[in-house]
Design a protein around this motif. Sequence first.
Motif, mmCIF file in Angstrom:
data_model
loop_
_atom_site.group_PDB
_atom_site.id
_atom_site.type_symbol
_atom_site.label_atom_id
_atom_site.label_comp_id
_atom_site.label_asym_id
_atom_site.label_seq_id
_atom_site.Cartn_x
_atom_site.Cartn_y
_atom_site.Cartn_z
ATOM 1 N N LEU A 563 0.854 -1.183 0.000
ATOM 2 C CA LEU A 563 0.000 0.000 0.000
ATOM 3 C C LEU A 563 0.892 1.236 0.000
ATOM 4 O O LEU A 563 1.588 1.521 0.980
ATOM 5 C CB LEU A 563 -0.913 -0.001 1.235
ATOM 6 N N ILE A 564 0.878 1.958 -1.114
ATOM 7 C CA ILE A 564 1.710 3.150 -1.277
ATOM 8 C C ILE A 564 0.887 4.378 -0.910
ATOM 9 O O ILE A 564 -0.158 4.642 -1.512
ATOM 10 C CB ILE A 564 2.225 3.273 -2.720
ATOM 11 N N LEU A 565 1.356 5.119 0.081
ATOM 12 C CA LEU A 565 0.692 6.337 0.541
ATOM 13 C C LEU A 565 1.383 7.523 -0.124
ATOM 14 O O LEU A 565 2.603 7.639 -0.086
ATOM 15 C CB LEU A 565 0.787 6.451 2.064
ATOM 16 N N ASP A 566 0.598 8.399 -0.710
ATOM 17 C CA ASP A 566 1.195 9.531 -1.416
ATOM 18 C C ASP A 566 0.184 10.658 -1.478
ATOM 19 O O ASP A 566 -0.946 10.531 -0.982
ATOM 20 C CB ASP A 566 1.630 9.109 -2.820
ATOM 21 N N ASN A 567 0.575 11.763 -2.076
ATOM 22 C CA ASN A 567 -0.357 12.867 -2.288
ATOM 23 C C ASN A 567 -0.129 13.451 -3.674
ATOM 24 O O ASN A 567 0.961 13.368 -4.232
ATOM 25 C CB ASN A 567 -0.208 13.947 -1.212
ATOM 26 N N LYS A 568 -1.195 14.012 -4.246
ATOM 27 C CA LYS A 568 -1.094 14.612 -5.565
ATOM 28 C C LYS A 568 -2.157 15.683 -5.701
ATOM 29 O O LYS A 568 -3.173 15.681 -4.985
ATOM 30 C CB LYS A 568 -1.276 13.555 -6.657
ATOM 31 N N LEU A 569 -1.932 16.611 -6.614
ATOM 32 C CA LEU A 569 -2.933 17.621 -6.918
ATOM 33 C C LEU A 569 -4.008 17.009 -7.806
ATOM 34 O O LEU A 569 -3.715 16.216 -8.703
ATOM 35 C CB LEU A 569 -2.298 18.805 -7.628
ATOM 36 N N GLY A 570 -5.250 17.381 -7.531
ATOM 37 C CA GLY A 570 -6.320 16.868 -8.368
ATOM 38 C C GLY A 570 -7.680 17.284 -7.856
ATOM 39 O O GLY A 570 -7.805 18.013 -6.859
ATOM 40 N N ASN A 583 -2.124 3.734 -3.332
ATOM 41 C CA ASN A 583 -1.717 3.152 -4.622
ATOM 42 C C ASN A 583 -2.165 4.031 -5.785
ATOM 43 O O ASN A 583 -2.617 3.551 -6.835
ATOM 44 C CB ASN A 583 -2.255 1.731 -4.775
ATOM 45 N N GLY A 584 -2.052 5.332 -5.583
ATOM 46 C CA GLY A 584 -2.339 6.298 -6.636
ATOM 47 C C GLY A 584 -3.798 6.645 -6.816
ATOM 48 O O GLY A 584 -4.132 7.452 -7.673
ATOM 49 N N LYS A 585 -4.687 6.056 -6.009
ATOM 50 C CA LYS A 585 -6.120 6.252 -6.180
ATOM 51 C C LYS A 585 -6.750 6.780 -4.897
ATOM 52 O O LYS A 585 -6.164 6.703 -3.823
ATOM 53 C CB LYS A 585 -6.810 4.945 -6.574
ATOM 54 N N VAL A 586 -7.969 7.299 -5.042
ATOM 55 C CA VAL A 586 -8.767 7.710 -3.893
ATOM 56 C C VAL A 586 -10.102 6.977 -3.965
ATOM 57 O O VAL A 586 -10.487 6.439 -5.007
ATOM 58 C CB VAL A 586 -8.981 9.237 -3.859
ATOM 59 N N PHE A 587 -10.800 6.950 -2.827
ATOM 60 C CA PHE A 587 -12.098 6.289 -2.785
ATOM 61 C C PHE A 587 -13.044 6.928 -3.806
ATOM 62 O O PHE A 587 -13.052 8.147 -3.941
ATOM 63 C CB PHE A 587 -12.701 6.417 -1.378
ATOM 64 N N PRO A 588 -13.810 6.164 -4.574
ATOM 65 C CA PRO A 588 -14.039 4.714 -4.471
ATOM 66 C C PRO A 588 -13.148 3.873 -5.371
ATOM 67 O O PRO A 588 -13.407 2.675 -5.535
ATOM 68 C CB PRO A 588 -15.495 4.586 -4.898
ATOM 69 N N ASP A 589 -12.101 4.470 -5.952
ATOM 70 C CA ASP A 589 -11.235 3.727 -6.872
ATOM 71 C C ASP A 589 -10.024 3.112 -6.185
ATOM 72 O O ASP A 589 -9.227 2.423 -6.833
ATOM 73 C CB ASP A 589 -10.762 4.654 -7.994
#
Length: 700
Positions: A563-570, A583-589
Motif C-alpha cells: 500500500l503506497i501512501l502519497d499525495n497529488k494535486l487533483g 496506490n495512486g487512487k482515492v475512494f471509491p477507486d
Amino acid sequence: MYNASIQTILAVSVLFVIFTWIGSVKASRLLYSGSLEKLHRKTRKLLFWAWFPTIPAAAIVAAIIWLQMNMDPIFWKDRIFLQAPLVVVPLLSIWFVAVPKLLKLRSLSKQSLAESETTIAPEMFQRAASPGLIFPYQLAVLSAVTALYFTFVPPVPFHWLEITIPLAIFIILAAGLWSRHALRAKQVRKAANYQAPRLLARFGAMTGVLIVTAGIGFYLITFAMDKSVLPAEIDMASGTLDYGGGAATMDHAHHDMTAMAGMVSVTDLTGPKEGTPDRRYTLVAQKKTVTLSSGKTVDAWTYNGQLPGPELRMKEGELVEVTLTNEDIDVGVTAHWHGLDVPNAEDGVAGATQNAVMPGETYTYRFRAEQVGTFWYHSHQDSRESVSKGLFGALIVEPKEAANPTTFTIPFKDITVMTHLWKNTFAIGANDELDRQAVAPGTPVRMRLINTDDWINQTYTLVGTPFEVTAIDGTDLNKPDLLTNTRVIVPTGGRIDLTFLMPDHPVYLNVGTNKKGGILLSADGQGNVPELPQTVVFDPLTYGSPKTTPFDANSPFDRDFTLILDNKLGFYNRNFDFLYTLNGKVFPDAPMFMVKEGDLVKTTFVNRGNVEHPMHLHGHHVLVLSRNGKPSTGSPWWSDTLDVQPGETYEVAFVANNPGLWMDHCHNLVHAAAGMSMHLMYEGITTPFSVGSATQNHPE
C-alpha cells in the motif's frame, strides 16, 4: 533528509519552470531586436539565462540522486526515469546546441559594432531565427512544466502505460514548437530584407495563442472536475479487487443475486443476540454548549451532554449493550469502538455496517469485550466534523481478575488523558487549565494517553519519575524497560499507557509544549511545575523484550499486499486540492484488499508523500514486523493505528480472523474525507449499505 529532498524537488521545480520560461521568452524575442546594439545586448542576457536554470536543475538532480542512493526504488523510480531526463536533457541541448549558436551570433554582432555598422545583417537575422538556438530554450520550459506535473501528480505505482498521455502531449507540443520555429526560420531566409513584425501584430498572435491555450485548459479542467464527481450512491464494497498474490476462491459479486446466494451479509455478523448484558450504557447524541474548566464555552456535539462523552468501563469477557439515540444531530451519528475488535455488524461505520442514526432514531450495539486495554469510541458519520465537535469518549476494558490478588491491596490511580483541541483551546477532556491531583507516594499510577485530534501527532512528556510504556493501542508490552527523559508521541487515534510508582515529589505530564496545562500530581495536589528536560523520542521498535508470537516475518503468508501512501494535486468531487492517495487512487477507486477467513496476511506500507499518515485498520490489530528494513526486536508491537511518517516503510501482518467488510483509512480525518479510505473485504461477504449524496451515509 527524505522530507528535505521531497520539499526541494517540489519547491525548486517551480523555480525551474520560472527560470526556463524567462529564457524561452528572451530566446523567441531575439529575432525582434530593433537594432544591432539591442541584438548584442540580448545575446548577452540570453547566455545568462542558460546559466541560471542550471542552479535549480542541479538541486533537483541532487535530491533525486540522494533518493536513489538511500531509498527503495518505489521512492525514486518515476523521478529517475521521468523527472531527471526532463530536467537534464533540455539543459544539455541548450548548452551543446543553442549556446554555440548564440556565441557565434554574439561574436558577429560584436564584430559589426566594432566596425561601426548600424543595421543587422541578414545572416544575423537568420542565426537569430535558427530553431537550433530557440527551440532548446522553449523545450526546456516545456520539459520543466511536464516535470512539475509529474512532481505534483506522481505516477504511483509506476507503470509506463499510465504516463503515455502526458508524454504524448509533451511530444506533440515539442513537435509543434519545432515546426513553428522551422517555418519562421524558412521565412527569414527567404526574405531579402527581413523586418520584424510590429508590436501590435506580435501582441495579436500572442493573444491568439493564449486564447487557444486557455480554451484547451478550460476544457481539460472542466473534464477533470466532472470526472471527479462521486456517484450519488456507492456500494461500500466498491474498489479494485486486490488478492495480494492469492487466488480468489469465489467470484465476488455484489448485485448479481445468483452469485450472492452463497454470500453472508455484514448484518448477520453481529454480537450475541441473546443473554442479559453485564453492562448497559445509553449514549444520547445532542448539541450542547459546554463550559470548560477555565469558563470558556464550546458549542459542541456531545454524547450525554458532556465533553468528552461518558467513559465506558467494562471487564474482559463481559457482554456489553450500548443504546445510541440521536436527539438533534442533523447529519446523523454512529458509535465506532476504535481499536476494539468487535464483530463486523457492531463496528459502527455508516454505509458499511449500518445506516447512520438520524435525529429521533435509536440503534443498539451488543458485543463482548474480548480485549483488555485502552480504547475510545467516536461517531463514524461525517467523522471529521463529528469528532472535532465532540462526539467521542474513552472506552476502558479492565482485566477479568487480577493475576495476583494482592495487587489491589494498594490503592491504584487510573488516569485517562484524553486530549483534544476545542477550536483554538487545548484541553485534557474538558479541562483547559493545569489539572492538579493529589496522589499518595507509593501509589501505582497508570496514565492512559488518547489522542483524539485530527492531523496532530501529540507529544507527551512525563517529568519527575522513571516510567514504563506498558501498552500501545490497547495491547500490553512484554517486560517494558524503565524510561527517563523520554517523550512519547501518540498519533491521531492512537493510545499509549504509561505506568509508574508515585514518588514523594511532584510528577508532571506535559502535553505539547504548553506548561500552562497538563497534569501535576503530588501528595497534596500542590507544587510547582518542573522544568522540562532534554528528551529523546520513544521508539517501540526496540523497546521491551521479545516473546513468541503466532507468526513472524519468516512465516509463509497467504496474502502479500503493498500500500503506497502519497499525495497529488487533483479534483475530488469537484474540489481542487491535494489528494491523499492509496496506490495512486482515492475512494471509491482505491484498492480493496481481498482475504478469506484464516489467511495470514502481510501488508507493506510505503509513505512516498511529505506528510504522515496514521493508518487505522478496523476489526484487527497488526503485528509490526519491520520499519525501513530494520526488524522489530523489542516486545511484540501490535497496533491498530500505525503512524507512517514520510519516507518510511513498514511491514506488518495479521491473521484474517474477523470476517466482514472493514474500513482501512488514514485517521487524519481530513485525509480520509478527501478520499484516503479503502476496505479490507473477506471473500463471501456482502453489504446492503451504501454511501453517497443520495443516501444518509457519509462515514468520513
